[in-house]
Design a protein around this motif. Structure first.
Motif, PDB file in Angstrom:
ATOM      1  N   UNK A 101      -7.055  -2.247  -4.565  1.00 34.53           N
ATOM      2  CA  UNK A 101      -8.294  -1.769  -5.157  1.00 34.53           C
ATOM      3  C   UNK A 101      -8.795  -0.526  -4.465  1.00 34.53           C
ATOM      4  N   UNK A 102      -9.700   0.166  -5.147  1.00 36.17           N
ATOM      5  CA  UNK A 102     -10.261   1.415  -4.632  1.00 36.17           C
ATOM      6  C   UNK A 102     -11.699   1.465  -5.108  1.00 36.17           C
ATOM      7  N   UNK A 103     -12.638   1.384  -4.177  1.00 36.90           N
ATOM      8  CA  UNK A 103     -14.044   1.364  -4.554  1.00 36.90           C
ATOM      9  C   UNK A 103     -14.816   2.382  -3.716  1.00 36.90           C
ATOM     10  N   UNK A 104     -15.782   3.021  -4.357  1.00 36.52           N
ATOM     11  CA  UNK A 104     -16.570   4.060  -3.704  1.00 36.52           C
ATOM     12  C   UNK A 104     -17.734   3.421  -2.939  1.00 36.52           C
ATOM     13  N   UNK A 105     -18.055   3.971  -1.764  1.00 38.97           N
ATOM     14  CA  UNK A 105     -19.100   3.380  -0.926  1.00 38.97           C
ATOM     15  C   UNK A 105     -20.482   3.427  -1.578  1.00 38.97           C
ATOM     16  N   UNK A 106     -20.663   4.323  -2.549  1.00 36.86           N
ATOM     17  CA  UNK A 106     -21.960   4.361  -3.217  1.00 36.86           C
ATOM     18  C   UNK A 106     -22.079   3.274  -4.286  1.00 36.86           C
ATOM     19  N   UNK A 107     -21.060   2.446  -4.444  1.00 33.87           N
ATOM     20  CA  UNK A 107     -21.096   1.376  -5.452  1.00 33.87           C
ATOM     21  C   UNK A 107     -22.235   0.407  -5.149  1.00 33.87           C
ATOM     22  N   UNK A 108     -22.781  -0.167  -6.179  1.00 29.64           N
ATOM     23  CA  UNK A 108     -23.833  -1.157  -5.980  1.00 29.64           C
ATOM     24  C   UNK A 108     -23.209  -2.423  -5.394  1.00 29.64           C
ATOM     25  N   UNK A 109     -24.047  -3.239  -4.787  1.00 33.12           N
ATOM     26  CA  UNK A 109     -23.552  -4.424  -4.082  1.00 33.12           C
ATOM     27  C   UNK A 109     -22.770  -5.348  -5.000  1.00 33.12           C
ATOM     28  N   UNK A 110     -23.257  -5.523  -6.231  1.00 35.55           N
ATOM     29  CA  UNK A 110     -22.584  -6.434  -7.157  1.00 35.55           C
ATOM     30  C   UNK A 110     -21.167  -5.967  -7.468  1.00 35.55           C
ATOM     31  N   UNK A 111     -20.963  -4.644  -7.517  1.00 37.43           N
ATOM     32  CA  UNK A 111     -19.628  -4.103  -7.794  1.00 37.43           C
ATOM     33  C   UNK A 111     -18.664  -4.464  -6.667  1.00 37.43           C
ATOM     34  N   UNK A 112     -19.128  -4.328  -5.438  1.00 39.07           N
ATOM     35  CA  UNK A 112     -18.262  -4.636  -4.297  1.00 39.07           C
ATOM     36  C   UNK A 112     -17.875  -6.111  -4.289  1.00 39.07           C
ATOM     37  N   UNK A 113     -18.827  -6.973  -4.522  1.00 43.57           N
ATOM     38  CA  UNK A 113     -18.540  -8.414  -4.552  1.00 43.57           C
ATOM     39  C   UNK A 113     -17.545  -8.725  -5.669  1.00 43.57           C
ATOM     40  N   UNK A 114     -17.757  -8.114  -6.821  1.00 43.79           N
ATOM     41  CA  UNK A 114     -16.830  -8.324  -7.945  1.00 43.79           C
ATOM     42  C   UNK A 114     -15.429  -7.821  -7.587  1.00 43.79           C
ATOM     43  N   UNK A 115     -15.363  -6.663  -6.924  1.00 43.75           N
ATOM     44  CA  UNK A 115     -14.064  -6.094  -6.545  1.00 43.75           C
ATOM     45  C   UNK A 115     -13.323  -7.006  -5.582  1.00 43.75           C
ATOM     46  N   UNK A 116     -14.027  -7.576  -4.618  1.00 41.78           N
ATOM     47  CA  UNK A 116     -13.387  -8.477  -3.648  1.00 41.78           C
ATOM     48  C   UNK A 116     -12.809  -9.686  -4.370  1.00 41.78           C
ATOM     49  N   UNK A 117     -13.578 -10.263  -5.265  1.00 40.91           N
ATOM     50  CA  UNK A 117     -13.079 -11.434  -5.997  1.00 40.91           C
ATOM     51  C   UNK A 117     -11.867 -11.060  -6.856  1.00 40.91           C
ATOM     52  N   UNK A 118     -11.927  -9.885  -7.474  1.00 39.22           N
ATOM     53  CA  UNK A 118     -10.829  -9.466  -8.348  1.00 39.22           C
ATOM     54  C   UNK A 118      -9.531  -9.299  -7.568  1.00 39.22           C
ATOM     55  N   UNK A 119      -9.570  -8.564  -6.451  1.00 43.53           N
ATOM     56  CA  UNK A 119      -8.326  -8.333  -5.714  1.00 43.53           C
ATOM     57  C   UNK A 119      -7.824  -9.615  -5.070  1.00 43.53           C
ATOM     58  N   UNK A 120      -8.740 -10.517  -4.705  1.00 44.38           N
ATOM     59  CA  UNK A 120      -8.298 -11.783  -4.109  1.00 44.38           C
ATOM     60  C   UNK A 120      -7.521 -12.625  -5.116  1.00 44.38           C
ATOM     61  N   UNK A 121      -7.781 -12.408  -6.404  1.00 44.61           N
ATOM     62  CA  UNK A 121      -7.032 -13.112  -7.462  1.00 44.61           C
ATOM     63  C   UNK A 121      -5.724 -12.413  -7.810  1.00 44.61           C
ATOM     64  N   UNK A 122      -5.449 -11.322  -7.127  1.00 51.01           N
ATOM     65  CA  UNK A 122      -4.222 -10.586  -7.400  1.00 51.01           C
ATOM     66  C   UNK A 122      -4.384  -9.508  -8.450  1.00 51.01           C
ATOM     67  N   UNK A 123      -5.628  -9.206  -8.823  1.00 50.89           N
ATOM     68  CA  UNK A 123      -5.877  -8.179  -9.824  1.00 50.89           C
ATOM     69  C   UNK A 123      -6.021  -6.808  -9.151  1.00 50.89           C
ATOM     70  N   UNK A 124      -5.873  -5.761  -9.957  1.00 50.33           N
ATOM     71  CA  UNK A 124      -6.109  -4.404  -9.476  1.00 50.33           C
ATOM     72  C   UNK A 124      -7.531  -4.014  -9.853  1.00 50.33           C
ATOM     73  N   UNK A 125      -8.295  -3.536  -8.870  1.00 51.21           N
ATOM     74  CA  UNK A 125      -9.670  -3.117  -9.157  1.00 51.21           C
ATOM     75  C   UNK A 125      -9.834  -1.644  -8.789  1.00 51.21           C
ATOM     76  N   UNK A 126     -10.281  -0.856  -9.770  1.00 50.56           N
ATOM     77  CA  UNK A 126     -10.566   0.558  -9.544  1.00 50.56           C
ATOM     78  C   UNK A 126     -12.019   0.806  -9.905  1.00 50.56           C
TER      79      UNK A 126
END
Length: 211
Positions: A101-126
């Motif tokens: 995954x690749x997430x920008x530091x200006x992302x809102x908190x909910x986006x980061x939490x969603x990204x962590x869950x997504x990559x932990x499931x083996x998904x790609x998060x951009x």
């Protein structure tokens, strides 16, 4: 089991903020923090986290080299790049080296939490702001326009016969149309192809393999 997370960033305030954010998520736990590339590798091998939040600009080897090393040595650990760089080339390189995954530091908190869950499931998060880079890569390359693309089938028939030396009357008789219609087609051909004479029409047809 909660998602076990290693935070790898050289900025203490950011690490503290991330730890506080993730503490409120019941399905996540921060198992460690790292402050540079070597520290990240050492703690990753020791703790074997599920997800590493990795700053791409880490002191030392840098986030990309760390990504390469960990994908080879800890294939079960997902790497989520966390960066200020909205750079398409960095995104492509990170994904190529194995980041999940690749997430920008200006992302809102909910986006980061969603990204962590997504990559932990083996998904790609951009991060949504960066998806256009990958979509651009997936788009088919623009095809080179055919030199005869603007011509109608009838105009092609007329052009080929002009190139073969037919007179207007011979073309008209063979195609079952009037001489005036042949002259109209020839005028259209000259206009579309940007030529000014019958000789140039013949040259164009030969250069583009129409005869």
């Amino acid at each position: 089991m909660p998602i076990r997370i290693l935070i790898a960033d050289d900025h203490g305030l950011l690490r503290a903020g991330l730890r506080a954010l993730l503490r409120d998520e019941p399905d996540m736990t921060v198992v460690g923090e790292a402050i540079d590339s070597e520290d990240t590798i050492r703690k990753a091998l020791e703790l074997r986290p599920d997800v590493i939040l990795l700053d791409i600009s880490m002191p030392g080897r840098g986030g990309l080299e760390v990504t390469r090393f960990l994908r080879k040595n800890l294939p079960g650990t997902r790497i989520l790049i966390l960066t200020v760089h909205e750079d398409e080339d960095l995104l492509r390189e990170a994904i190529r080296l194995g980041a999940s995954g690749y997430i920008i530091k200006r992302a809102v908190e909910a986006e980061l939490v969603h990204a962590i869950r997504a990559v932990s499931r083996g998904e790609l998060y951009i991060h949504p702001a960066m998806t256009r880079a990958l979509l651009k890569d997936l788009a088919p390359p623009p095809s080179e326009a055919s030199p005869v693309e603007p011509l109608t089938p009838r105009e092609l028939e007329v052009l080929r016969r002009i190139a073969l030396g037919y007179t207007n009357r011979q073309i008209a008789e063979e195609l079952g149309i009037s001489v005036r219609t042949v002259e109209t087609h020839r005028a259209n051909l000259m206009s579309k192809l940007g030529v000014n004479s019958r000789v140039e029409l013949v040259r164009y047809a030969r250069e583009h393999g129409l005869i």
